[in-house]
Design an enzyme around this catalytic site. Structure first.
Site, PDB file in Angstrom:
ATOM      1  N   ASP A 129       0.840  -1.203   0.000  1.00 13.59           N
ATOM      2  CA  ASP A 129       0.000   0.000   0.000  1.00 13.59           C
ATOM      3  C   ASP A 129       0.869   1.245   0.000  1.00 13.59           C
ATOM      4  O   ASP A 129       1.809   1.348   0.798  1.00 13.59           O
ATOM      5  CB  ASP A 129      -0.891   0.035   1.247  1.00 13.59           C
ATOM      6  CG  ASP A 129      -2.059  -0.929   1.156  1.00 13.59           C
ATOM      7  OD1 ASP A 129      -2.306  -1.441   0.053  1.00 13.59           O
ATOM      8  OD2 ASP A 129      -2.726  -1.169   2.185  1.00 13.59           O
TER       9      ASP A 129
ATOM     10  N   ASP B 156     -10.954  -4.749   6.409  1.00 13.16           N
ATOM     11  CA  ASP B 156     -10.022  -5.877   6.565  1.00 13.16           C
ATOM     12  C   ASP B 156      -9.838  -6.220   8.037  1.00 13.16           C
ATOM     13  O   ASP B 156      -9.767  -7.393   8.413  1.00 13.16           O
ATOM     14  CB  ASP B 156      -8.648  -5.536   5.966  1.00 13.16           C
ATOM     15  CG  ASP B 156      -8.714  -5.238   4.478  1.00 13.16           C
ATOM     16  OD1 ASP B 156      -9.692  -5.654   3.834  1.00 13.16           O
ATOM     17  OD2 ASP B 156      -7.783  -4.588   3.961  1.00 13.16           O
TER      18      ASP B 156
ATOM     19  N   SER C 131     -10.301  10.941 -12.152  1.00 11.59           N
ATOM     20  CA  SER C 131     -11.712  10.491 -12.126  1.00 11.59           C
ATOM     21  C   SER C 131     -11.976   9.473 -11.016  1.00 11.59           C
ATOM     22  O   SER C 131     -12.570   8.414 -11.239  1.00 11.59           O
ATOM     23  CB  SER C 131     -12.108   9.856 -13.467  1.00 11.59           C
ATOM     24  OG  SER C 131     -11.663  10.622 -14.535  1.00 11.59           O
TER      25      SER C 131
ATOM     26  N   ASP D 199     -12.355  11.336   6.032  1.00 18.09           N
ATOM     27  CA  ASP D 199     -12.415   9.939   6.485  1.00 18.09           C
ATOM     28  C   ASP D 199     -12.823   9.005   5.338  1.00 18.09           C
ATOM     29  O   ASP D 199     -13.336   7.909   5.552  1.00 18.09           O
ATOM     30  CB  ASP D 199     -13.326   9.763   7.710  1.00 18.09           C
ATOM     31  CG  ASP D 199     -14.746  10.239   7.471  1.00 18.09           C
ATOM     32  OD1 ASP D 199     -15.037  10.664   6.333  1.00 18.09           O
ATOM     33  OD2 ASP D 199     -15.564  10.170   8.412  1.00 18.09           O
ATOM     34  N   ASN D 200     -12.565   9.440   4.116  1.00 15.92           N
ATOM     35  CA  ASN D 200     -12.779   8.577   2.946  1.00 15.92           C
ATOM     36  C   ASN D 200     -11.454   8.077   2.410  1.00 15.92           C
ATOM     37  O   ASN D 200     -10.422   8.721   2.593  1.00 15.92           O
ATOM     38  CB  ASN D 200     -13.493   9.348   1.830  1.00 15.92           C
ATOM     39  CG  ASN D 200     -14.953   9.608   2.163  1.00 15.92           C
ATOM     40  OD1 ASN D 200     -15.623   8.744   2.714  1.00 15.92           O
ATOM     41  ND2 ASN D 200     -15.433  10.792   1.851  1.00 15.92           N
TER      42      ASN D 200
END
Length: 371
Positions: A44, A326, A58, A156-157
């Protein structure tokens, strides 16, 4: 405890169990490789970005997609323009790691299979798995580099863009079918594969799912993302008859219902309908668990719906919701492996998610503070 009391419901892991009560044997009989995961190991690359960056590529603020050609430059730009952090990731690997963290001892209760490249990022993933006491067995190849996942955080997205690369190269006959690897599959009692792996190796998933079903072991899966429900519906529905525990969040549940023509947007109704889909192993009723962010978690059992409130948290304490789903699954799996009642599995799941969203990436303190 009375057998008709829902809170006491425990899931027997397989037919070859001894008869002593699970509460006694849980800690005593935990051994290595009881929990098996297979999926896409990714590194990540996460950063707090701005709306302009999302718009340029986009991206929706809260989504999971696979990288297309138009996203290729995104990874370089993310690293150049923003302060990035690197974390070992990939949904299934995260969940196995969290389950192991919740269990603590013995080490290597969790096994993980996936494909990486012979490169620096691959080495990092190996080191991180070892540090997390997960028994990772990677299929290593040099045609593709280790996969990466950009986590673009706004408020928080989080918007996730996965460049699977090596993760996409997993081969059943080159890895899963090898005798020493299949022995690890046979040692497990609980299996978990995120829906993301449906885009990589359906035949590997089916081999593991059928084994679990034949031996009356627990096979768990996750809807993982709306695009899985929408564009990989056929693959998902080939595996569905083998799924004992199905996870998902409210967005994924809605996308699933739409594709299944359930004709409802009510998450409880969707959970009921998913629970009732055909199943091969009739010794087990399917359990469906849908999370809804800060709203209550929904669980559909054979004839009823149960709801569980999540742990309250001050929004200002939320650092990164990237690993919440997760972590929820990881906590739940840690309970399943120890044969805890289902309400305790949910408690462990809520606890794990609560810890992870207060940190960057899917990371955790040295030990859980969970009773």
């Amino acid at each position: 405890m009375a057998s008709d009391e829902p809170k006491a419901k425990k899931l027997k892991l397989s037919d070859d169990e001894k008869t002593e009560p699970p509460s006694k044997k849980a800690a005593a009989e935990l051994s290595s490789n009881l929990l098996f995961g297979m999926g896409n190991p990714l590194l990540d690359i996460s950063a707090v970005v701005d709306k302009d960056f999302l718009d340029k590529y986009s991206l929706k603020p809260n989504d999971q997609i696979l990288a297309e050609d138009k996203h290729k430059a995104l990874f370089d730009e993310l690293v150049k323009k923003f302060k990035v952090e690197y974390h070992a990731g990939g949904a299934t690997q995260n969940s196995i790691k969290i389950a192991q963290w919740m269990i603590q001892e013995p080490h290597n209760v969790g096994t993980f299979f996936g494909c990486i490249g012979k490169d620096k990022f691959g080495e990092i993933l190996k080191q991180k798995a070892e540090a997390a006491h997960v028994d990772a067995h990677y299929y290593e190849q040099d045609e593709e580099p280790t996969g990466t996942c950009a986590a673009c955080i706004t408020g928080d997205n989080r918007s996730l863009i996965a460049n699977l690369a090596a993760a996409n190269c997993y081969k059943k006959e080159k890895h899963l079918d090898l005798e020493e690897n299949w022995e690890l599959v046979e040692k497990a009692k609980v299996y978990y594969i995120a829906g993301f792996f449906l885009t990589v190796s359906l035949e590997s998933i089916l081999k593991v799912a059928k084994h679990a079903s034949e031996k009356n072991k627990l096979f768990c899966m996750n809807l993982s993302a709306p695009f899985i429900c929408q564009f990989f519906k056929d693959n998902l529905m080939q595996v569905m008859p083998y799924i004992d525990v199905l996870f998902g969040n409210e967005t994924e549940a809605t996308a699933f219902a739409q594709k299944q023509d359930f004709e409802t947007k009510d998450i409880k109704e969707i959970a009921k309908k998913a629970q009732a889909l055909p199943k091969v192993n009739t010794k087990r009723q399917r359990i469906v668990v849908f999370t809804q962010g800060k709203d209550e978690t929904i669980m559909a059992l054979s004839d009823k719906i149960e709801t569980f409130p999540v742990l309250k948290i001050d929004p200002k304490d939320i650092v990164d919701t990237n690993g919440a789903g997760d972590a929820f699954v990881g906590g739940f799996l840690s309970g399943l492996v120890q044969e805890k009642p289902l309400d305790q599995c949910v408690r462990a799941a809520h606890y794990s998610a609560n810890v992870i969203i207060q940190r960057a990436g899917c990371t955790f303190p040295e030990k859980p503070d969970f009773k």
